[in-house]
Design a protein around this motif. Structure first.
Motif, PDB file in Angstrom:
ATOM      1  N   MET A  47       2.909  -9.135  -2.698  1.00 25.53           N
ATOM      2  CA  MET A  47       2.606 -10.076  -1.634  1.00 25.53           C
ATOM      3  C   MET A  47       3.878 -10.730  -1.119  1.00 25.53           C
ATOM      4  O   MET A  47       3.995 -10.982   0.080  1.00 25.53           O
ATOM      5  CB  MET A  47       1.632 -11.144  -2.118  1.00 25.53           C
ATOM      6  N   ALA A  48       4.804 -11.015  -2.027  1.00 23.46           N
ATOM      7  CA  ALA A  48       6.052 -11.644  -1.591  1.00 23.46           C
ATOM      8  C   ALA A  48       6.767 -10.735  -0.596  1.00 23.46           C
ATOM      9  O   ALA A  48       7.207 -11.197   0.460  1.00 23.46           O
ATOM     10  CB  ALA A  48       6.947 -11.952  -2.785  1.00 23.46           C
ATOM     11  N   ASP A  49       6.853  -9.451  -0.900  1.00 20.24           N
ATOM     12  CA  ASP A  49       7.505  -8.512   0.028  1.00 20.24           C
ATOM     13  C   ASP A  49       6.703  -8.381   1.318  1.00 20.24           C
ATOM     14  O   ASP A  49       7.259  -8.399   2.413  1.00 20.24           O
ATOM     15  CB  ASP A  49       7.640  -7.127  -0.617  1.00 20.24           C
ATOM     16  N   GLN A  50       5.391  -8.262   1.199  1.00 22.08           N
ATOM     17  CA  GLN A  50       4.538  -8.041   2.357  1.00 22.08           C
ATOM     18  C   GLN A  50       4.603  -9.202   3.352  1.00 22.08           C
ATOM     19  O   GLN A  50       4.612  -8.989   4.555  1.00 22.08           O
ATOM     20  CB  GLN A  50       3.101  -7.826   1.906  1.00 22.08           C
TER      21      GLN A  50
ATOM     22  N   GLU B 243      -2.947  -0.858  -7.938  1.00 27.04           N
ATOM     23  CA  GLU B 243      -2.136  -1.996  -7.506  1.00 27.04           C
ATOM     24  C   GLU B 243      -2.646  -2.552  -6.183  1.00 27.04           C
ATOM     25  O   GLU B 243      -2.668  -3.766  -5.981  1.00 27.04           O
ATOM     26  CB  GLU B 243      -0.668  -1.593  -7.363  1.00 27.04           C
ATOM     27  N   ASP B 244      -3.055  -1.645  -5.278  1.00 31.85           N
ATOM     28  CA  ASP B 244      -3.585  -2.094  -3.985  1.00 31.85           C
ATOM     29  C   ASP B 244      -4.880  -2.890  -4.170  1.00 31.85           C
ATOM     30  O   ASP B 244      -5.090  -3.909  -3.496  1.00 31.85           O
ATOM     31  CB  ASP B 244      -3.837  -0.901  -3.054  1.00 31.85           C
ATOM     32  N   ASP B 245      -5.770  -2.435  -5.078  1.00 31.92           N
ATOM     33  CA  ASP B 245      -6.998  -3.184  -5.362  1.00 31.92           C
ATOM     34  C   ASP B 245      -6.660  -4.597  -5.822  1.00 31.92           C
ATOM     35  O   ASP B 245      -7.244  -5.578  -5.355  1.00 31.92           O
ATOM     36  CB  ASP B 245      -7.835  -2.514  -6.466  1.00 31.92           C
ATOM     37  N   LEU B 246      -5.724  -4.689  -6.751  1.00 29.58           N
ATOM     38  CA  LEU B 246      -5.344  -5.988  -7.293  1.00 29.58           C
ATOM     39  C   LEU B 246      -4.701  -6.861  -6.221  1.00 29.58           C
ATOM     40  O   LEU B 246      -5.036  -8.042  -6.094  1.00 29.58           O
ATOM     41  CB  LEU B 246      -4.400  -5.795  -8.482  1.00 29.58           C
TER      42      LEU B 246
ATOM     43  N   ARG C 291      -8.415  -9.783   3.047  1.00 29.05           N
ATOM     44  CA  ARG C 291      -7.767  -8.658   2.369  1.00 29.05           C
ATOM     45  C   ARG C 291      -6.398  -8.430   2.988  1.00 29.05           C
ATOM     46  O   ARG C 291      -6.187  -8.645   4.162  1.00 29.05           O
ATOM     47  CB  ARG C 291      -8.616  -7.387   2.504  1.00 29.05           C
ATOM     48  N   SER C 292      -5.465  -8.004   2.140  1.00 24.74           N
ATOM     49  CA  SER C 292      -4.138  -7.691   2.661  1.00 24.74           C
ATOM     50  C   SER C 292      -4.222  -6.400   3.450  1.00 24.74           C
ATOM     51  O   SER C 292      -5.097  -5.580   3.235  1.00 24.74           O
ATOM     52  CB  SER C 292      -3.108  -7.581   1.534  1.00 24.74           C
ATOM     53  N   ALA C 293      -3.298  -6.262   4.358  1.00 28.97           N
ATOM     54  CA  ALA C 293      -3.262  -5.031   5.158  1.00 28.97           C
ATOM     55  C   ALA C 293      -2.902  -3.872   4.269  1.00 28.97           C
ATOM     56  O   ALA C 293      -2.124  -4.023   3.333  1.00 28.97           O
ATOM     57  CB  ALA C 293      -2.240  -5.178   6.286  1.00 28.97           C
ATOM     58  N   PRO C 294      -3.478  -2.690   4.532  1.00 28.18           N
ATOM     59  CA  PRO C 294      -3.110  -1.546   3.727  1.00 28.18           C
ATOM     60  C   PRO C 294      -1.621  -1.222   3.904  1.00 28.18           C
ATOM     61  O   PRO C 294      -1.070  -1.437   4.981  1.00 28.18           O
ATOM     62  CB  PRO C 294      -3.977  -0.416   4.253  1.00 28.18           C
ATOM     63  N   PRO C 295      -0.976  -0.797   2.842  1.00 29.82           N
ATOM     64  CA  PRO C 295       0.452  -0.461   2.962  1.00 29.82           C
ATOM     65  C   PRO C 295       0.622   0.630   3.998  1.00 29.82           C
ATOM     66  O   PRO C 295      -0.207   1.494   4.154  1.00 29.82           O
ATOM     67  CB  PRO C 295       0.852  -0.002   1.576  1.00 29.82           C
ATOM     68  N   GLY C 296       1.713   0.573   4.672  1.00 33.58           N
ATOM     69  CA  GLY C 296       1.888   1.630   5.660  1.00 33.58           C
ATOM     70  C   GLY C 296       3.125   1.526   6.327  1.00 33.58           C
ATOM     71  O   GLY C 296       3.971   2.029   6.734  1.00 33.58           O
TER      72      GLY C 296
END
Length: 190
Positions: free
Chosen positions: A1-4, A170-173, A185-190
């Motif tokens: 989350m910090a990076d995102q 990790e994405d679920d968490l 929900r956080s955005a999916p990595p991409g």
């Protein structure tokens, strides 16, 4: 989350040595007794219950130093603080919004998998004991009791806890934590 989200990460594990150096025996008696022990006294000769009850960080020693460090940081960007030293009863009075804290608590299966994934018995700091297998068992039992204590404390204080298990990615968490912190929900990595 910090990076995102471009937030700062403050990992309490990274400052444990500094915090130990910044305390006196009067301020942190359990820490200083622990530091005076040899490796067998720490990890082999004491029961897991005694290890839990006397482990300085589990008793909140040095928590004030975490707060001091955080108060010295600039107010922007936001700071994510992580680590096992963040005891619910110490954190709760500092929260403006209870959703701004969440404890990630490993399930028994997750703990077993994590322990098996660590270095083999006899490596790392337990290698310095006379009985690395017993030291490893003692630490695993102590950690299990600590997690159970955190489950009870977060429930009693009405704080958020997420049980991490081996079925979660990790994405679920990250999504579960984002839902708690941000209400989405956080955005999916991409």
């Amino acid at each position: 989350m910090a990076d995102q989200y471009g937030w700062r990460l403050y990992a309490t594990d990274d400052v444990m040595s500094d915090h130990a150096r910044r305390t006196t025996a009067e301020e942190a008696p359990f820490l200083h007794r622990f530091m005076a022990m040899d490796m067998d006294e720490r990890w082999v000769n004491r029961s897991p219950v005694t290890m839990l009850e006397t482990f300085h960080w589990f008793r909140g020693e040095g928590f004030g130093l975490i707060v001091e460090d955080l108060l010295r940081l600039p107010s922007q960007p936001c700071v994510i603080v992580e680590g096992f030293r963040l005891l619910p009863h110490l954190v709760k009075p500092l929260l403006a919004v209870s959703g701004h804290a969440v404890w990630l608590l490993p399930s028994p299966d997750f703990r077993r998998t994590a322990i098996q994934g660590r270095t083999a018995p006899g490596e790392g700091f337990i290698r310095k004991t006379s009985d690395p297998e017993r030291a490893g068992r003692n630490i695993a039992e102590r950690d299990h009791a600590f997690v159970e204590r955190l489950h009870e404390e977060t429930r009693r204080l009405g704080l958020h806890a997420i049980e991490a298990d081996t079925t979660m990615t990790e994405d679920d968490l990250a999504n579960r934590v984002s839902e708690t912190f941000l209400g989405r929900r956080s955005a999916p990595p991409g």
